[in-house]
Design a protein around this motif. Structure first.
Motif, PDB file in Angstrom:
ATOM      1  N   GLN A  23     -27.200  28.027  20.904  1.00  0.00           N
ATOM      2  CA  GLN A  23     -27.846  26.560  20.492  1.00  0.00           C
ATOM      3  C   GLN A  23     -29.105  26.537  21.519  1.00  0.00           C
ATOM      4  OE1 GLN A  23     -25.648  22.828  20.661  1.00  0.00           O
ATOM      5  NE2 GLN A  23     -27.227  21.815  21.490  1.00  0.00           N
ATOM      6  N   ARG A  51     -15.309  18.586  18.675  1.00  0.00           N
ATOM      7  CA  ARG A  51     -16.616  18.638  17.908  1.00  0.00           C
ATOM      8  C   ARG A  51     -17.711  18.093  19.072  1.00  0.00           C
ATOM      9  NH1 ARG A  51     -15.829  18.390  12.683  1.00  0.00           N
ATOM     10  NH2 ARG A  51     -13.901  17.572  12.230  1.00  0.00           N
ATOM     11  N   PHE A  52     -18.976  19.199  18.998  1.00  0.00           N
ATOM     12  CA  PHE A  52     -20.220  18.977  19.858  1.00  0.00           C
ATOM     13  C   PHE A  52     -21.184  18.504  18.761  1.00  0.00           C
ATOM     14  CE2 PHE A  52     -17.455  21.936  22.266  1.00  0.00           C
ATOM     15  CZ  PHE A  52     -17.692  21.370  23.532  1.00  0.00           C
ATOM     16  N   LYS A  53     -22.302  18.399  19.356  1.00  0.00           N
ATOM     17  CA  LYS A  53     -23.306  17.891  18.563  1.00  0.00           C
ATOM     18  C   LYS A  53     -23.775  19.028  17.322  1.00  0.00           C
ATOM     19  CE  LYS A  53     -25.375  14.777  21.950  1.00  0.00           C
ATOM     20  NZ  LYS A  53     -26.688  14.185  22.591  1.00  0.00           N
ATOM     21  N   GLN A  54     -23.982  19.918  17.679  1.00  0.00           N
ATOM     22  CA  GLN A  54     -24.552  20.991  16.668  1.00  0.00           C
ATOM     23  C   GLN A  54     -23.266  21.727  16.200  1.00  0.00           C
ATOM     24  OE1 GLN A  54     -28.357  22.867  17.234  1.00  0.00           O
ATOM     25  NE2 GLN A  54     -28.936  21.071  18.505  1.00  0.00           N
ATOM     26  N   ARG A 104     -26.140  16.713  28.138  1.00  0.00           N
ATOM     27  CA  ARG A 104     -26.309  15.693  26.832  1.00  0.00           C
ATOM     28  C   ARG A 104     -26.666  16.263  25.371  1.00  0.00           C
ATOM     29  NH1 ARG A 104     -29.048  11.470  27.592  1.00  0.00           N
ATOM     30  NH2 ARG A 104     -29.474  11.614  29.597  1.00  0.00           N
ATOM     31  N   ASP A 105     -27.156  17.692  25.502  1.00  0.00           N
ATOM     32  CA  ASP A 105     -27.331  18.238  24.124  1.00  0.00           C
ATOM     33  C   ASP A 105     -26.201  18.597  23.584  1.00  0.00           C
ATOM     34  OD1 ASP A 105     -30.090  17.857  24.563  1.00  0.00           O
ATOM     35  OD2 ASP A 105     -30.588  19.769  25.458  1.00  0.00           O
ATOM     36  N   TYR A 116     -22.308  16.907  24.309  1.00  0.00           N
ATOM     37  CA  TYR A 116     -21.427  16.071  23.960  1.00  0.00           C
ATOM     38  C   TYR A 116     -21.865  15.048  23.072  1.00  0.00           C
ATOM     39  CZ  TYR A 116     -18.580  17.039  28.177  1.00  0.00           C
ATOM     40  OH  TYR A 116     -17.745  17.679  29.205  1.00  0.00           O
ATOM     41  N   MET A 117     -21.085  14.852  22.037  1.00  0.00           N
ATOM     42  CA  MET A 117     -21.332  13.644  21.046  1.00  0.00           C
ATOM     43  C   MET A 117     -21.734  12.409  21.409  1.00  0.00           C
ATOM     44  SD  MET A 117     -20.860  15.222  18.052  1.00  0.00           S
ATOM     45  CE  MET A 117     -20.437  13.803  16.795  1.00  0.00           C
ATOM     46  N   LYS A 118     -21.094  12.050  22.599  1.00  0.00           N
ATOM     47  CA  LYS A 118     -21.239  10.461  23.171  1.00  0.00           C
ATOM     48  C   LYS A 118     -22.349  10.587  24.067  1.00  0.00           C
ATOM     49  CE  LYS A 118     -16.853   9.104  21.500  1.00  0.00           C
ATOM     50  NZ  LYS A 118     -15.299   8.469  22.012  1.00  0.00           N
TER      51      LYS A 118
END
Length: 237
Positions: A57, A6-9, A231-232, A234-236
């Protein structure tokens, strides 16, 4: 699903693909320059579709195509594209680079590739991709010639390679009229040797922007530069 990354988007299903999510792909997807605002993008050897999804993205490109010859990886790439917020801009072809080059008449403003190569090193934070990279051969000459044929006049070609191949690849590219505009040398930690090169090529020769990127400051601690770059996604971070 245990194999869902899972990534941010978006998320990557990697249950069947031999090319798992790894730091090489993440670096290329985050580093590739978009300052020319490409309208068409091609990802050669897409695997799970990670790099194409990262570029979807990051950009407003109207068309993002991918090529993947492995059947399992191709099916998973299609599933990942369809599950993403940018499904209408993403398309994966089940074909070899040679087949695609012969059948597709159009050119692309940006071409990217994390090609299969033989290596005994890996970057911390990434999956070991040796099995997949040993199973498929894509000679540098073939990758470069096809990319030159498929690249628009003002387009860019971005690739990640073992550091030791930097000079050889640059010489081969120059032979067909592609010249480096950016090179970033990658090392896993400050006290380690360089192990990867991120390289961007264009048709015109110009001064090369050269940088160094260290992935970790110490074991398990990402550097600020790597954190800023990714940073855009990775979830953490």
């Amino acid at each position: 699903m245990s194999n869902l990354f899972r990534f941010k988007q978006f998320s990557i299903s990697q249950e069947r693909s031999s090319m798992k999510v790894g730091t090489d792909g993440l670096l290329l997807g985050a580093w590739t320059g978009l300052d020319k605002h490409p309208e068409t993008i091609l990802d050669i050897g897409s695997g799970t579709g990670l790099i194409a999804l990262m570029l979807a993205q990051r950009s407003e490109a109207l068309q993002i195509d991918a090529i993947e010859p492995d059947p399992d990886s191709y099916e998973e790439c299609v599933e990942n594209f369809e599950a993403s917020p940018w499904a209408d801009r993403l398309f994966c072809y089940h074909a070899t680079l040679e087949e695609f080059s012969e059948e597709v008449p159009e050119t692309y403003d940006l071409i990217v590739s994390n090609p299969p190569f033989y290596t005994e090193t890996s970057i911390p934070g990434g999956e070991n991709q040796l099995k997949a990279k040993h199973s498929i051969s894509l000679p540098f000459e073939d990758l470069l010639q096809a990319s030159e044929n498929l690249l628009s006049d003002n387009g860019s070609f971005a690739v990640i390679l073992p550091f030791k191949e930097t000079r050889h690849f640059t010489e081969l590219a120059a032979d067909i009229g592609l010249f480096p505009s950016r090179i970033t040398s990658i090392r896993s930690r400050p006290d380690r040797d360089f192990i990867r090169s991120l390289m961007e090529f264009q048709r015109s020769s110009k001064d090369i922007q050269q940088q160094v990127l260290t992935v970790e400051d110490s074991p398990g601690i990402y550097s600020q530069a790597y954190t800023d770059l990714t940073r855009d996604f990775y979830m953490k971070m």
